[in-house]
Structure formats: C-alpha cells, structure tokens
Motif scaffolding. Structure first.
Motif, PDB file in Angstrom:
ATOM      1  N   ILE A  11       0.845  -1.196   0.000  1.00  8.59           N
ATOM      2  CA  ILE A  11       0.000   0.000   0.000  1.00  8.59           C
ATOM      3  C   ILE A  11       0.884   1.251   0.000  1.00  8.59           C
ATOM      4  O   ILE A  11       0.675   2.191  -0.773  1.00  8.59           O
ATOM      5  CB  ILE A  11      -0.922   0.040   1.246  1.00  8.59           C
ATOM      6  N   TYR A  12       1.912   1.235   0.876  1.00 10.86           N
ATOM      7  CA  TYR A  12       2.804   2.390   1.007  1.00 10.86           C
ATOM      8  C   TYR A  12       3.510   2.687  -0.309  1.00 10.86           C
ATOM      9  O   TYR A  12       3.512   3.818  -0.788  1.00 10.86           O
ATOM     10  CB  TYR A  12       3.833   2.093   2.109  1.00 10.86           C
ATOM     11  N   ASN A  51      -6.167   3.610  -5.154  1.00  2.57           N
ATOM     12  CA  ASN A  51      -5.023   4.357  -4.638  1.00  2.57           C
ATOM     13  C   ASN A  51      -4.698   5.573  -5.482  1.00  2.57           C
ATOM     14  O   ASN A  51      -3.912   6.422  -5.083  1.00  2.57           O
ATOM     15  CB  ASN A  51      -3.788   3.459  -4.576  1.00  2.57           C
ATOM     16  N   LEU A 111       1.475  10.399  -4.205  1.00  4.75           N
ATOM     17  CA  LEU A 111       1.343  11.445  -3.184  1.00  4.75           C
ATOM     18  C   LEU A 111       2.469  12.470  -3.330  1.00  4.75           C
ATOM     19  O   LEU A 111       2.262  13.669  -3.087  1.00  4.75           O
ATOM     20  CB  LEU A 111       1.364  10.842  -1.782  1.00  4.75           C
ATOM     21  N   LEU A 112       3.656  12.014  -3.738  1.00  3.69           N
ATOM     22  CA  LEU A 112       4.757  12.961  -3.961  1.00  3.69           C
ATOM     23  C   LEU A 112       4.442  13.857  -5.163  1.00  3.69           C
ATOM     24  O   LEU A 112       4.754  15.051  -5.149  1.00  3.69           O
ATOM     25  CB  LEU A 112       6.081  12.210  -4.166  1.00  3.69           C
ATOM     26  N   GLY A 132       0.714  20.499  -5.265  1.00  5.29           N
ATOM     27  CA  GLY A 132       0.252  21.364  -4.176  1.00  5.29           C
ATOM     28  C   GLY A 132       1.171  22.553  -3.975  1.00  5.29           C
ATOM     29  O   GLY A 132       0.715  23.680  -3.755  1.00  5.29           O
ATOM     30  N   LEU A 133       2.473  22.318  -4.041  1.00  6.07           N
ATOM     31  CA  LEU A 133       3.431  23.415  -3.869  1.00  6.07           C
ATOM     32  C   LEU A 133       3.314  24.413  -5.022  1.00  6.07           C
ATOM     33  O   LEU A 133       3.352  25.629  -4.822  1.00  6.07           O
ATOM     34  CB  LEU A 133       4.863  22.865  -3.771  1.00  6.07           C
ATOM     35  N   ALA A 179       1.405  14.643  -5.960  1.00 10.54           N
ATOM     36  CA  ALA A 179       0.397  15.541  -5.385  1.00 10.54           C
ATOM     37  C   ALA A 179       1.063  16.663  -4.595  1.00 10.54           C
ATOM     38  O   ALA A 179       0.630  17.818  -4.626  1.00 10.54           O
ATOM     39  CB  ALA A 179      -0.564  14.760  -4.483  1.00 10.54           C
ATOM     40  N   LEU A 180       2.149  16.317  -3.890  1.00 13.81           N
ATOM     41  CA  LEU A 180       2.884  17.323  -3.124  1.00 13.81           C
ATOM     42  C   LEU A 180       3.471  18.385  -4.056  1.00 13.81           C
ATOM     43  O   LEU A 180       3.359  19.587  -3.798  1.00 13.81           O
ATOM     44  CB  LEU A 180       3.998  16.637  -2.318  1.00 13.81           C
ATOM     45  N   GLY A 185      -7.878   9.715  -5.258  1.00 14.53           N
ATOM     46  CA  GLY A 185      -7.783  10.854  -4.349  1.00 14.53           C
ATOM     47  C   GLY A 185      -6.662  11.802  -4.756  1.00 14.53           C
ATOM     48  O   GLY A 185      -6.887  12.987  -5.009  1.00 14.53           O
ATOM     49  N   PRO A 186      -5.433  11.278  -4.835  1.00 14.43           N
ATOM     50  CA  PRO A 186      -4.315  12.151  -5.190  1.00 14.43           C
ATOM     51  C   PRO A 186      -4.428  12.768  -6.588  1.00 14.43           C
ATOM     52  O   PRO A 186      -4.083  13.935  -6.760  1.00 14.43           O
ATOM     53  CB  PRO A 186      -3.104  11.209  -5.117  1.00 14.43           C
ATOM     54  N   ALA A 241       1.137   4.025  -3.057  1.00 10.44           N
ATOM     55  CA  ALA A 241       0.564   5.363  -2.852  1.00 10.44           C
ATOM     56  C   ALA A 241       1.625   6.463  -2.834  1.00 10.44           C
ATOM     57  O   ALA A 241       1.347   7.593  -3.227  1.00 10.44           O
ATOM     58  CB  ALA A 241      -0.246   5.389  -1.553  1.00 10.44           C
ATOM     59  N   LEU A 242       2.836   6.145  -2.371  1.00 10.95           N
ATOM     60  CA  LEU A 242       3.836   7.197  -2.164  1.00 10.95           C
ATOM     61  C   LEU A 242       4.189   8.003  -3.417  1.00 10.95           C
ATOM     62  O   LEU A 242       4.168   9.234  -3.374  1.00 10.95           O
ATOM     63  CB  LEU A 242       5.102   6.623  -1.518  1.00 10.95           C
ATOM     64  N   THR A 277      -6.960  15.657  -6.306  1.00 13.22           N
ATOM     65  CA  THR A 277      -6.495  16.847  -5.593  1.00 13.22           C
ATOM     66  C   THR A 277      -5.358  17.541  -6.339  1.00 13.22           C
ATOM     67  O   THR A 277      -5.281  18.762  -6.356  1.00 13.22           O
ATOM     68  CB  THR A 277      -6.050  16.532  -4.153  1.00 13.22           C
TER      69      THR A 277
END
Lengths: 190, 192
Positions: free
Chosen positions: A10-11, A160, A18-19, A25-26, A21-22, A163-164, A14-15, A167
């Motif tokens: 899972i980690y 997985n 999510l990175l 986001g920035l 997404a980060l 969501g990311p 998703a990671l 967003t």
C-alpha cells in the motif's frame, strides 16, 4: 499476504503519486501567493479559495470513486467510448461542478455581508467562479478519466490513484484557472 | 430477471445530481469556515508568503489520505469482503500505511517549502517549517483516519452509496480541520 508485505505494498503504491500531489500542491501554493496580491481588487477572493478547491475534490472525487467501483465490478470498460453509465456519470459531474461553482460565489457574498466584511460585487464573485468552474471541469474530467483508465490497464488499483489525482489536478488547474478568471474579470469589469 | 446491476440504477444522471447537489451545497457551507479562516490570516500570509505556498498541500493532503482509506473501505463494501470488524487485520494495515505515508509526505512538504523559501528569500528556518508541517500534518492525518471510518461506516449502515457521500464528507471535514490546525499552529509557532 503477510502483514508487512501488505503494508509496504500500500505504502509503495501510494507514495509516488502522493509525492506528485505534493509537487502539484506546492505549485498551486505559488499561484495562491500571487492571488493574495489581488485580494485588494476583489475582497472575499480568499474565502472562495478553499471552498472552490474542496468542491473540485467533492465532485470529481465522487466521479473517480464511482468509476473505480464500476471498473472493479466490470460495469464499465476502461476506454473512452459511448457507455451509458460513463456518459451519465460524466454529465452529472459536469452539472454538479458548474452548478456548485455558482453557489459558492453566492454563499461567499452572503456570508461576507452577514459578517459585515467588505465584499466584491456579487456578479464579480459569481463570474470568477463560473469561468474558473467551467474551465476546471473540462480539464478535470478528461484528465481524471485518462489517468484512471491508463493506470487501471497497467495494473494499478484505481482506489489508490483517485484521491491524489483529483487533488493534484484540482489544486493546479483550480488555482491557475481561478487566477486566470480573476485577471479576466478584472479586465472586463471597469 | 432484472437485477439492479442490469438497469442503470445508481448510474442515472438525474439521480446522481439529485443525490449529490444538496450535499455539495451543505459541504460548501461547511468549508466556508476554512475560507473565512484563510481570509482572517491574510496578514500573516502576507508577512510569511511561504505559509501561503504550503496551504493547498496542507489542506488537501489530509483529504488525500482520508480518500485513500475510505476508497479502499468502500470498494471492499461493494465487493462484500469487509464488515468493519475491529479484528479485521486488513483495516489496521490500511491505517498503519496511511499514518506512515503522512509522516513521509509532511516531512517532504517542510523540505520542499524550505527549498522554495531559499529561492524566494524567506526567513523561516527548516526546523520551524518541520514543526509546523509535522504537528499540523499528523494531527490532520489522525482526524482523516477517524472520519474515514465514521463516514464509511455511517453510509454503509444508512444504505447510502459510500462513493457519493464518504469521500466528500471525509475530504471536507478534513479540509476545514486542516486549515484551522495549520493556521493555528503557524500562528502559535511564529507568535503571530
């Protein structure tokens, strides 16, 4: 599968997203910083920022969740084709996404008046939301479906991804189109 | 025999809009609180522009983590492979993974914001950014986990399709909490 392997699977899955997404986001944050400068011209703009971003997540997160369940259940194929379920879901999210954008402009204006704060004209707030809402909807729907279908065909679990993806696309394009709408309305309105 | 699977059922446009739009209006009204919080913090954001750069990630990452969890839960409901038993090991593995992801991402957020600050010329130190990011981020992650379970369980018990309710509720409540916590923690750390 052992507990540890399940956890890492899972980690690890998703990671990376999510990175991404980060990063998105920035980037959106840098755009937000420049929006803060236009607060003087349209008071109340900042109030709409989280609501507008949240709505992107609401409408297209729901669309994505629905598509994921549909794929898992074999109800829709992972292709851009005329499938009644897919078309219905897309049309519904279009109506929801644009409709709620107008509502955001209105309730922000009402809330600011009720709190006795300074607010831009109602048509300015609604106009900015409408322009940003329409542009974001188109990009979000096409981008979301393309990424989820491609990911699914390559064997990623859509759960997985959604969501990311929502967003990240929502943050980047939401903020960019909102900045664009602010500039456009600033030019049109004397 | 016609089963709900054969008809369009919950995939009808009007039905989706009718189910969702009222919810969207209510959710927007809730997130308005986050908007007003942001507007009130305008002076602090003006002084420390780097905080504005962190806002979208700070607000959305909790929602992302909650969405990963509730999406996994609601798909398992659809497939009928879970009943939310606290002894179900898969649930605890999901939670552990989400918390580990949060720790990784909010550390990376602080480092990313610091790197941007070096370019833009900000006076916030890496340790200040790490404290702000991790304290608010991990609080939001815990809230995201709790609300994912509550919302998925509630929609399951009430017979509402979790796809239409769970993800929106989780992301919005977490959005508002994320904004309040982030602005509150920043103000406390920076003495604003």
């Amino acid at each position: 599968m052992s507990v540890r392997r399940e956890f890492w699977s899972i980690y690890r899955e998703a990671l990376p997203i999510l990175l991404v997404a980060l990063g998105g986001g920035l980037f959106a944050g840098l755009v937000l910083e420049s929006i803060i400068e236009s607060v003087q011209r349209f008071p109340g703009i900042l109030v709409m920022v989280p609501v507008f971003l949240a709505t992107r997540g609401n409408v297209y997160g729901a669309l994505g969740g629905r598509i994921a369940s549909g794929l898992h259940q074999g109800l829709i194929p992972p292709e851009f084709e005329r499938n009644d379920r897919l078309v219905n879901a897309v049309v519904a999210s279009f109506i929801n996404g644009i409709g709620i954008s107008i509502v955001i402009g209105v309730i922000t204006w009402i809330a600011l008046l009720a709190l006795g704060r300074e607010a831009a004209a109602l048509y300015e707030l609604v106009g900015i939301m409408l322009i940003a809402g329409v542009l974001t909807s188109v990009v979000m729907i096409v981008g979301l479906l393309a990424l989820v279908f491609t990911g699914y065909k390559r064997g990623y679990d859509p759960d997985n991804l959604i969501g990311p993806i929502v967003t990240t696309l929502g943050d980047i394009f939401g903020m960019l189109f909102m900045l664009f709408a602010i500039l456009l309305v600033g030019v049109i309105v004397p | 025999m016609i089963t709900p699977q054969d008809s369009l059922g919950s995939w009808d446009t009007r039905r989706i809009v009718r189910n969702m739009f009222p919810l969207l209006v209510v959710l927007s009204a809730i997130v308005l609180v986050a908007g007003i919080t942001l507007e009130e913090a305008e002076e602090m954001l003006d002084r420390y522009g780097l905080l504005a750069v962190m806002v979208p990630t700070m607000v959305d990452m909790g929602g992302n983590l909650g969405a990963i969890l509730s999406s996994r839960l609601s798909t398992r409901f659809h497939l009928g492979t879970t009943d939310l038993d606290p002894r179900d090991r898969a649930l605890w593995i999901d939670i552990a993974a989400v918390i580990a992801l949060a720790a990784t991402i909010f550390t990376a957020l602080a480092i990313g914001a610091y790197a941007i600050g070096v370019v833009l010329g900000s006076d916030l130190t890496l340790s200040t950014l790490l404290v702000i990011s991790l304290v608010s981020g991990m609080s939001v992650a815990v809230i995201a986990v709790v609300f994912s379970f509550a919302a998925t369980y509630a929609s399951y018990r009430l017979g509402v399709d979790p796809d239409d309710t769970t993800i929106p509720i989780v992301t919005n409540v977490v959005d508002v909490c994320g904004m309040l916590i982030f602005i509150g923690v920043s103000a406390a750390v920076l003495g604003f």
